[in-house]
Design a protein around this motif. Structure first.
Motif, mmCIF file in Angstrom:
data_model
loop_
_atom_site.group_PDB
_atom_site.id
_atom_site.type_symbol
_atom_site.label_atom_id
_atom_site.label_comp_id
_atom_site.label_asym_id
_atom_site.label_seq_id
_atom_site.Cartn_x
_atom_site.Cartn_y
_atom_site.Cartn_z
ATOM 1 N N PHE A 87 24.434 20.844 56.261
ATOM 2 C CA PHE A 87 24.374 21.527 54.960
ATOM 3 C C PHE A 87 25.784 21.942 54.530
ATOM 4 C CE2 PHE A 87 20.432 22.561 57.336
ATOM 5 C CZ PHE A 87 19.516 21.878 56.531
ATOM 6 N N PRO A 88 26.639 20.974 54.203
ATOM 7 C CA PRO A 88 28.040 21.291 53.891
ATOM 8 C C PRO A 88 28.214 22.144 52.633
ATOM 9 C CG PRO A 88 27.548 18.987 53.397
ATOM 10 C CD PRO A 88 26.368 19.525 54.136
ATOM 11 N N SER A 89 27.155 22.266 51.823
ATOM 12 C CA SER A 89 27.271 23.084 50.613
ATOM 13 C C SER A 89 27.208 24.580 50.907
ATOM 14 C CB SER A 89 26.164 22.720 49.615
ATOM 15 O OG SER A 89 24.890 23.032 50.148
ATOM 16 N N VAL A 90 26.838 24.949 52.134
ATOM 17 C CA VAL A 90 26.768 26.373 52.476
ATOM 18 C C VAL A 90 28.178 26.961 52.472
ATOM 19 C CG1 VAL A 90 26.233 28.043 54.299
ATOM 20 C CG2 VAL A 90 24.627 26.190 53.789
ATOM 21 N N LYS A 91 28.341 28.039 51.728
ATOM 22 C CA LYS A 91 29.656 28.670 51.606
ATOM 23 C C LYS A 91 30.012 29.412 52.898
ATOM 24 C CE LYS A 91 28.743 29.580 46.709
ATOM 25 N NZ LYS A 91 28.466 30.656 45.728
ATOM 26 N N PRO A 92 31.272 29.357 53.302
ATOM 27 C CA PRO A 92 31.685 30.113 54.496
ATOM 28 C C PRO A 92 31.334 31.595 54.402
ATOM 29 C CG PRO A 92 33.423 28.601 53.826
ATOM 30 C CD PRO A 92 32.377 28.550 52.747
ATOM 31 N N THR A 93 31.393 32.140 53.190
ATOM 32 C CA THR A 93 31.090 33.562 53.015
ATOM 33 C C THR A 93 29.607 33.869 53.217
ATOM 34 O OG1 THR A 93 30.951 33.144 50.630
ATOM 35 C CG2 THR A 93 33.028 34.040 51.474
ATOM 36 N N ASP A 94 28.759 32.840 53.184
ATOM 37 C CA ASP A 94 27.321 33.036 53.398
ATOM 38 C C ASP A 94 26.916 32.847 54.858
ATOM 39 O OD1 ASP A 94 26.732 33.583 50.755
ATOM 40 O OD2 ASP A 94 26.191 31.516 50.254
ATOM 41 N N MET A 95 27.831 32.363 55.695
ATOM 42 C CA MET A 95 27.452 31.932 57.039
ATOM 43 C C MET A 95 26.896 33.073 57.893
ATOM 44 S SD MET A 95 27.222 29.064 58.674
ATOM 45 C CE MET A 95 28.426 27.957 57.920
ATOM 46 N N HIS A 96 27.537 34.222 57.839
ATOM 47 C CA HIS A 96 27.075 35.339 58.675
ATOM 48 C C HIS A 96 25.670 35.777 58.262
ATOM 49 C CE1 HIS A 96 27.108 38.979 61.083
ATOM 50 N NE2 HIS A 96 26.769 39.664 60.009
#
Length: 236
Positions: free
Chosen positions: A27-36
């Motif tokens: 799911f490369p569209s997931v933003k790094p800021t959403d990962m946690h």
């Protein structure tokens, strides 16, 4: 304190790293800021739905698809296809084959072994899946095999009192003198209270205490670096 028992997932190793790697692959569209937050939702749905697997209401495969699908939808991402769900689970399991014990946890285990403090493990999850982690983390270097309990093999799970009672009996430990260390307030801290154990909340994800819960833990530790000094002070 005379004895100590640990959770496994996100306590002995950093579970967010294999999760992050699998998400980035599928799911490369997931933003790094959403990962946690996505990881927190994933853990929530895992804990919420695994009882359905234990009761044979859901299959394990369906639960695994549901938890990633719901977690992504919670953050506004599109529904997961069956193919994406299957691929994610495979990559996630492959990543879990490479987990390593956090160095600060190894310091804790080495200290406890040197002090001859009896140790144990209680972990929720499927028996084969969790035992693979036990082997990968080489936990039996510190914890006797007979002192490792995986929930599916018992018919109980954290936070149920029965799994803590079973562990105290099987490990020959006295509840009132045993410390339980885990990252989940609902499963680990509330569970230890249910069993009459003391607890240390390893809250390195900085979660809030659930609104319907009362703090009963002896200590709250918010980073891996804090873990060894606190446990050393309790067992010196």
């Amino acid at each position: 304190m005379k004895t100590i028992v640990f959770d496994v997932d996100d306590t002995i190793y950093d579970q967010q790293q294999p999760f992050r790697n699998a998400i980035n692959s599928v799911f490369p569209s997931v933003k790094p800021t959403d990962m946690h937050e996505l990881y927190i939702r994933f853990r929530f749905h895992s804990d919420e739905t695994f009882p359905k697997v234990m009761s044979d209401e859901w299959t394990l495969d369906f639960m695994r698809f549901y938890r990633i699908d719901e977690s992504l939808k919670d953050l506004g991402y599109p529904a997961v296809t069956t193919e994406e769900g299957t691929t994610f689970q495979k990559i996630y399991e492959d990543e879990l084959d490479n987990i390593v014990m956090h160095p600060e946890v190894k310091k804790v285990f080495d200290f406890l072994k040197e002090k001859n403090i009896p140790m144990g493990i209680i972990t929720n999850g499927p028996t084969d899946h969790q035992y693979k982690k036990v082997k990968q983390l080489q936990l039996e270097q510190w914890v006797p095999t007979d002192n490792i309990i995986i929930s599916q093999s018992t018919g109980f799970q954290k936070p149920e009192k029965e799994i803590f009672d079973l562990a105290a009996k099987e490990f020959s430990m006295e509840a009132e003198h045993t410390l339980y260390v885990g990252d989940s307030f609902e499963n680990d801290i509330a569970g230890a209270k249910n069993g009459g154990w003391k607890s240390l909340w390893f809250n390195h994800r900085l979660r809030a205490i659930p609104t319907n819960e009362t703090p009963t833990h002896l200590h709250e530790v918010t980073s891996f670096d804090e873990l060894f000094p606190v446990i050393r002070s309790l067992f010196s």
